[in-house]
Structures are given as structure tokens and as C-alpha cells.
Design a protein around this motif. Sequence first.
Motif, PDB file in Angstrom:
ATOM      1  N   VAL A  53       1.049  -0.754  -0.359  1.00 57.70           N
ATOM      2  CA  VAL A  53       0.087   0.244   0.149  1.00 57.70           C
ATOM      3  C   VAL A  53       0.665   1.519  -0.025  1.00 57.70           C
ATOM      4  N   LEU A  54       0.486   2.184  -1.028  1.00 55.87           N
ATOM      5  CA  LEU A  54       1.831   3.495  -1.183  1.00 55.87           C
ATOM      6  C   LEU A  54       1.680   4.476  -0.767  1.00 55.87           C
TER       7      LEU A  54
ATOM      8  N   PRO B 128      -6.868  10.170  -1.173  1.00 55.35           N
ATOM      9  CA  PRO B 128      -7.626  10.962  -0.632  1.00 55.35           C
ATOM     10  C   PRO B 128      -8.729  11.586  -0.917  1.00 55.35           C
ATOM     11  N   SER B 129      -9.356  10.066  -1.529  1.00 54.65           N
ATOM     12  CA  SER B 129     -10.742  10.012  -1.960  1.00 54.65           C
ATOM     13  C   SER B 129     -11.312   9.666  -0.964  1.00 54.65           C
ATOM     14  N   CYS B 130     -11.423   8.384  -0.805  1.00 50.11           N
ATOM     15  CA  CYS B 130     -12.308   7.302   0.488  1.00 50.11           C
ATOM     16  C   CYS B 130     -11.356   6.927   1.613  1.00 50.11           C
ATOM     17  N   GLY B 131     -10.258   7.542   1.428  1.00 48.11           N
ATOM     18  CA  GLY B 131      -9.860   6.456   2.702  1.00 48.11           C
ATOM     19  C   GLY B 131      -9.016   5.031   2.222  1.00 48.11           C
ATOM     20  N   GLY B 132      -8.780   4.515   1.837  1.00 51.51           N
ATOM     21  CA  GLY B 132      -7.832   3.439   1.062  1.00 51.51           C
ATOM     22  C   GLY B 132      -7.009   2.817   0.843  1.00 51.51           C
ATOM     23  N   GLY B 133      -6.805   2.359   0.027  1.00 53.33           N
ATOM     24  CA  GLY B 133      -5.709   1.708   0.553  1.00 53.33           C
ATOM     25  C   GLY B 133      -4.876   2.121  -1.184  1.00 53.33           C
TER      26      GLY B 133
ATOM     27  N   TRP C 199     -11.816   1.072  -5.461  1.00 54.72           N
ATOM     28  CA  TRP C 199     -12.694   0.771  -6.612  1.00 54.72           C
ATOM     29  C   TRP C 199     -13.958   0.451  -7.756  1.00 54.72           C
ATOM     30  N   GLN C 200     -13.898  -1.089  -6.673  1.00 49.29           N
ATOM     31  CA  GLN C 200     -15.625  -1.758  -6.826  1.00 49.29           C
ATOM     32  C   GLN C 200     -16.239  -1.035  -6.633  1.00 49.29           C
ATOM     33  N   THR C 201     -16.546  -0.452  -5.647  1.00 49.26           N
ATOM     34  CA  THR C 201     -17.411  -0.113  -4.549  1.00 49.26           C
ATOM     35  C   THR C 201     -18.014   1.434  -5.025  1.00 49.26           C
ATOM     36  N   GLY C 202     -16.676   2.146  -6.057  1.00 45.03           N
ATOM     37  CA  GLY C 202     -17.427   3.235  -6.681  1.00 45.03           C
ATOM     38  C   GLY C 202     -16.280   4.367  -5.961  1.00 45.03           C
TER      39      GLY C 202
ATOM     40  N   LEU D  26       3.437  12.144  -3.516  1.00 41.99           N
ATOM     41  CA  LEU D  26       1.949  12.629  -3.436  1.00 41.99           C
ATOM     42  C   LEU D  26       1.377  12.279  -2.456  1.00 41.99           C
ATOM     43  N   LEU D  27       1.525  10.924  -1.864  1.00 39.76           N
ATOM     44  CA  LEU D  27       0.171  11.210  -1.145  1.00 39.76           C
ATOM     45  C   LEU D  27       0.564  11.323   0.402  1.00 39.76           C
TER      46      LEU D  27
END
Length: 780
Positions: free
Chosen positions: A687-688, A692-697, A710-713, A736-737
Motif C-alpha cells: 500500500v503506497l 485522498p478520496s475515500c481513505g482506502g489504500g 474501486w469496485q465500490t465506486g 504525492l500521497l
Amino acid sequence: MSKTLLVAEKPSQAREYAKTLGVKGKGEGYFANEEYIISWCIGHLFELKSPENYMDLNKVGKRWGIHRLPVLPQVGEFKHGLKLSTQKQFKVLERLLKSKEIEQVICGTDADREGQLLFQEVWDAVGCQKPLFRLWISSLTQEAIREGMAKLRPFHEVEGLAQAGYGRSYGDWDFGMNLTEGFSALFGSFDPVRKKPNVISMGRVQTPTLALVVEREWSILNFVPVSYVEVEAEFESMKGLYKGKWFDPAAKKSRASKGQAKKLEQNQEQEKSSLDLARGNEIIAMVQGKAGRVHSVKEKESMEHHPLLFDLTSLTVAASKRYGFGAEKVLKIAQSLYEKKAITYPRTDCNFLPPDLLPKLKAHLQALENGPYGQWAKKALDLPLPKGKRVINEITAHHAIIPTTEKVASNLSPDEVKVWEMIVLRFLTIWFPAARYAEKEIITMVDDESFMTKGRVLLEPGWKEVESSAKHHASSGKSKDEKENDDQPAGLLPNMLKDEEVETKNCQALQKETKPPKRYTQGDLIKAMEGAGKEIEDEMLRQQLKGKGLGTVATRAAIIENLLDRGYLIQLQKVLAPTEKGVELIGLIKERLPQAQLLISAEMTGQMEYELAQVERGEIPLSHYMSRVEQAIRNIIEELRHFESTYGKKPIAFGGDTKKGMHSETVTNIKSTQPENERLKGQAVEVLGICPSCGGGIVEREKGYGCQNWQTGCPFIVWKNSICGKVLTPTQVKSLLEKGKTPLIKGFRSKTGKSFAAYLVWENPSTGKLRFEFEKKDGR
């Protein structure tokens, strides 16, 4: 003196008309004598204007976008533009149609939907009101032309054909123009390698055809081979040796009682998978060296009828299988043979001949007497005329493809000779009787285990003797699989009797695996398009489903060529495979765009083709067909608008190098929409950083750095596209992250080729959009 104007499709056709009708005078763009003036189109002289011609560009702008759509002109409001390359010939036709010396007009373009349309566009543009007739012929021989001129059709008989031509043109424009712009605006990008936009081309027939190939590729990639065992025993009797294969009588009886012929292959696979190695060894232990008896012996005669005459689809399939010819190549060769008067009209979907052609068939044979298959033509001349529904049956607009009454042409190219010979051989077979076989089936029982032995021997070759005389006849050789599954010739089987005792001399387990489906050849794909996605082997059943396929016999080859040209498919020797661009597009539609799934439904598109045929027959008005097209497009555009507001733009992959084939590493990279996730399952994935969009990895994938959600949108992704010559590395993405900017990156190249250094920072971190930030003068 008043004259008749005859309009051909192209100059070569006009020359044949002039030669037959004795019209020797020549003018600029026409032939003429005291009775006729013969002119021509040059294919389509007009083209439909672009959507921008219906827009207020000051309001909507010139840049493609969902906000400009849909653009749906009504029938009668479509704008036709004269092509620059055809203006001169149109002026000739316009002057002739308006000329006072022309009393009546004959449309002599190719006798099909497109031929009617290209004439109709000229006729309607000029607004001519003179008496109009239709020349309807199936070959360009002088005999056929004279007969057609003697039986001219009044225009009202082909009015539906013209309406269907407009319907095809307008409907395809609506689909292509609206959805290509809509999909390109959301899923297109700029291709830095080819230095042009990556347009996401869409089409009413093109897109479901692509889906057929992609879904086949998914089936291959997701195929899990099943190991199975075949138990083979060798039996000895007083009359000799023979072999038999173990089978399950209950399963065989169940299949027969239910009449599940279509599911036979599936049931066979289930039967194979049920016999594993342990069960196979158990059977061997039970029967090895033991006595058995003949449970039953069945003998019968069977017949194999000649194949149906060629239509364009079956000709394409045969030429693809035998010579590896592409669909477009077969069509061009067939059209050339037609124009050289060697064969009848090729763009036909019919495999039969009409009854009124029967008395003329001997003349077609006589033309072949001095050719390479003259011996068979001479034999056929002594035989009765062909009969039966496999030859004489209901025809569509044109009958099956057969050689003409012209003698063998000497100006054929080598490839034209190959296709011509295929047509000649198929025509010759219809004169000869069915092939006769003697079949024998022996069932041997050892304890409670059953073994099947089958054999077949040819008694009379009939029509097969004709086809076997061809040097390159494809069916004369068998594939490796076919040879492995060959039964013993009946003539070599001992003459066993019921209840006769035998001894099991040897028994062995043959370990095998089920095989994945094969990729389409162009011929296979043409056949699948004809069956609206269903590959139908039975010739007579195919006839019942015609008219509900993808496209028409005249357009299917061009559809495949378009998919290759637009980077959706690649040609790998004889087979077709989808590019990553094609796979991603179909996966996107299947997973995220339910309204757009109309575009990949072969059955739905086939139904629309059927409705076009109803327009052609005058059974429904053109407005009915167009209203269905327009509603479908409105639904899809609204869905794209919702997708854009929810997820933003999501570029898909670029197309492959379809003309030169595809490198092996690219083939390996073709994946379904799920494989990326499947590849990562069970592996330690780095995990890099935090999304920034949903807090996932955020993890590295093949084409970008994306969110695990990504599969949940979650729409976040940083693509691995070249940014002024640079592609981001995992280390730079980590920065960047974590910090909101990369380290200073040197070696960017501007459009003028100048090198520069810059940081990449977020412009919109929720979607992964970046911008440059330049180093300040103090070095910070």
C-alpha cells in the motif's frame, strides 16, 4: 427523341450495361446512343453531415462533451453533404435527370439496400419526378442484363428497400455520432505514442460484435480445465480383435429420452468429468482379463447429403477456414468475380435457387466443361436436374452464389481462382447423390461395465467424390482432435453376434483434459454475427434465424475491419483477439452502465436489424424504427451524464497495433475486468498511501495507481500515462500521497522539445488529477 436514363453503381457496371445494350457513344460521365443514356454513381455521392451542423457552437462550444448531447434530427431533417470527390459526377447526373430528353429513369445500382440508398440519395437531392423503374439482376452476364431489362420492376416494389436504406444510415449515424462523442468525452484521452486522441468509437453493430470477441476471451482466460479419464479396452473373439470405450448407459439413455441434442456436448463434458482416475482404475481392475459378452449389435445405412450452396456468410467461413482469408478480403474477391462475370451476385444471405432457374442450370454446367473440373461438369450434364428443398427453396432478394453461364475467365488472380473454384465445386455437388455409409455399433459388457465400439465405412461417395477432387479441399484432412476420436472403420470390425463371448485382453486409462473454447477466426465471427451471437452449425436451422443477426451479409466484413482499424481487435495469424482497449470498454459497460448494455446485446441488436427488414418489406414505418433508436440513445446519454457527475472522467487503455499484429507480451496482458483483483488476491500488496478520496489504500496496478475500493465506486486513480515524456514511479506516488507533491522531476519535455524540471502536485486529489508546480528561483 426521348431517351431512357440507366444509372449504374460504378463505371465498370455501366460498361457492362452499355456493351449488352449496344450503347457505343461516350460523353463526359456517361455512354449514349439514340435510345439510352447510361451514367453512374461512384459509390455514395453524399454523406451525412456531422453533429456540429445541428448545434449552436457559441452556446455548447467545440469541445466534445455530454452537455452537447443528444443530437437526434428527425427523418427529413438530416443534412446530406455532397462529397468533394464526387461533385463532378453528381453534376452529370443532376443535368441528365433534369434533361428534357430523358423520359424515364432506371435504377441499375447493385440490387440491395445500399445500392438502392446511394441512388436514392441522388434522386431525392435532385427532386426528380420522372417515371422510375428498377433493374433487378443477380449477375452481370449479357443474358441476365437482357432478361432484367425485359422485366423491369416499378419503383413502388422497392420503395421499402429505399426506406430501410435511410433507416440504416440514420440509425447508425444516431448511434455512432452521439455515443462516440459521449464515450470519448468520459473514457477517451490523448495517446502520446500515436500523438492523437484515443477516440472511443461506438456503433449499433460494431459494439455488440466486439462484445462477442471479448466474452469469448473471458471464457478462455477463466477456463479451468477438468481432468477426466477414458477407459479403453481391447477385446478378442474367435473372429478377431476390436476396441471399445467405456460409457455410462444411464447417461446415454437420459440424453436420448430428453432429446437434448443441443446440450450433448455439455453432457459429454459432465460425463467425462465424472470419470476420474480412481474410478477409471477401478473399472480396469474389474474387467482386466475377464470374459465378456456382446450385449448388442446394430447395423444400419446412413446418408450424408451435399452441403447447401454458398451464401456470402458460408463462403466467408469456408475461405477463412481453408485459406485464412479475412472477411473483407473474401468480400472484395467475390465482388471482383461478380464484376468479371464469373459468379452471380455475392452479397446474398440465401443458400437456395428459385424454381424458375432450374431450366437454365444446364447452361451454367456447359460453361464449366472446359475448366479445371470439366469432367464433373460433363458427368452432371447427363444427370437429372437437382431437386429437393436443399437446392430449390424460398429465396430472399438474391439466390445462392453459383458460377455464371460465362466460360472460365482467364484474367483471374490466384486468390480469385481459389474462391471461384470453391463456388464451382459447391455448385457441382448439388447434381450428385448423397454419400452412403454402412454403420455398425457393438456394445460389449464385462460384468456390469459397458463398452461402446462404433465403425463407419463409405459405400458410395456420391457428391463427396466431387469435393475430394479439389487439391486444397479443407475437409479432406482432419484435425488432430478428430483423428484421436475417430471410430474404427466398419469394414474392419469383426462380424460379431449378440451374446457372443469375448475376452478382455487389455484395458487402459487414457488421461485427458477438457479444452477451453477457441478464439474466433474472421469466418467464425461472421457466422456468430449472423446467429446474433449463437454459433449455429445446423445449416437448415441457420435459415430460420436469418434476418435477426448483427448487421447484414453486405456489412459484416466492414464491421470487423473497423474493429481492427479502431484498435479494439488484433489479428493473430488466423484468429482474432481483443486489445486491452476493447476489453476495458466492454467490461465498463457490463459492470457500470446498465442502460448501455443494449449496445452489447447481440439479441437486441439483432431485433433492430429484423425491424429494419420489416421496414424494407413495408410492414412497419421508418418512424417506428427510428423512435426505438432515439429512445435507446437518450437513455444511454442520460446514464453517461449521471456517471460523469458521480465519478468524473475515467480514461481507458489505448488500442493495439492492429495492422502489424500484437507482440506476445501484449497478448499476455489481455485481461477481463476482474483479473486485476484476482491477481492481487492472496498476495502481499504494498500500500503506497492513503486514498485522498475515500481513505482506502492506494496500490500499484498494471495501468495506474488506484484505490482498493474501486469496485465500490471510488474514482481515484493516477494513470501511468506519459506526462511530457515521464511516467510516475511508485516512489513518486508515495510522496504525492504523503506530502501532496512529488520530488523534483527532471527531464520533462515540452511540445517544442525543450527540457524542463517541475514538481507534480494535486489539482483535484479526489480523482487523482495533477498539475505542474515549477521550482522557485531560490531553489525551493
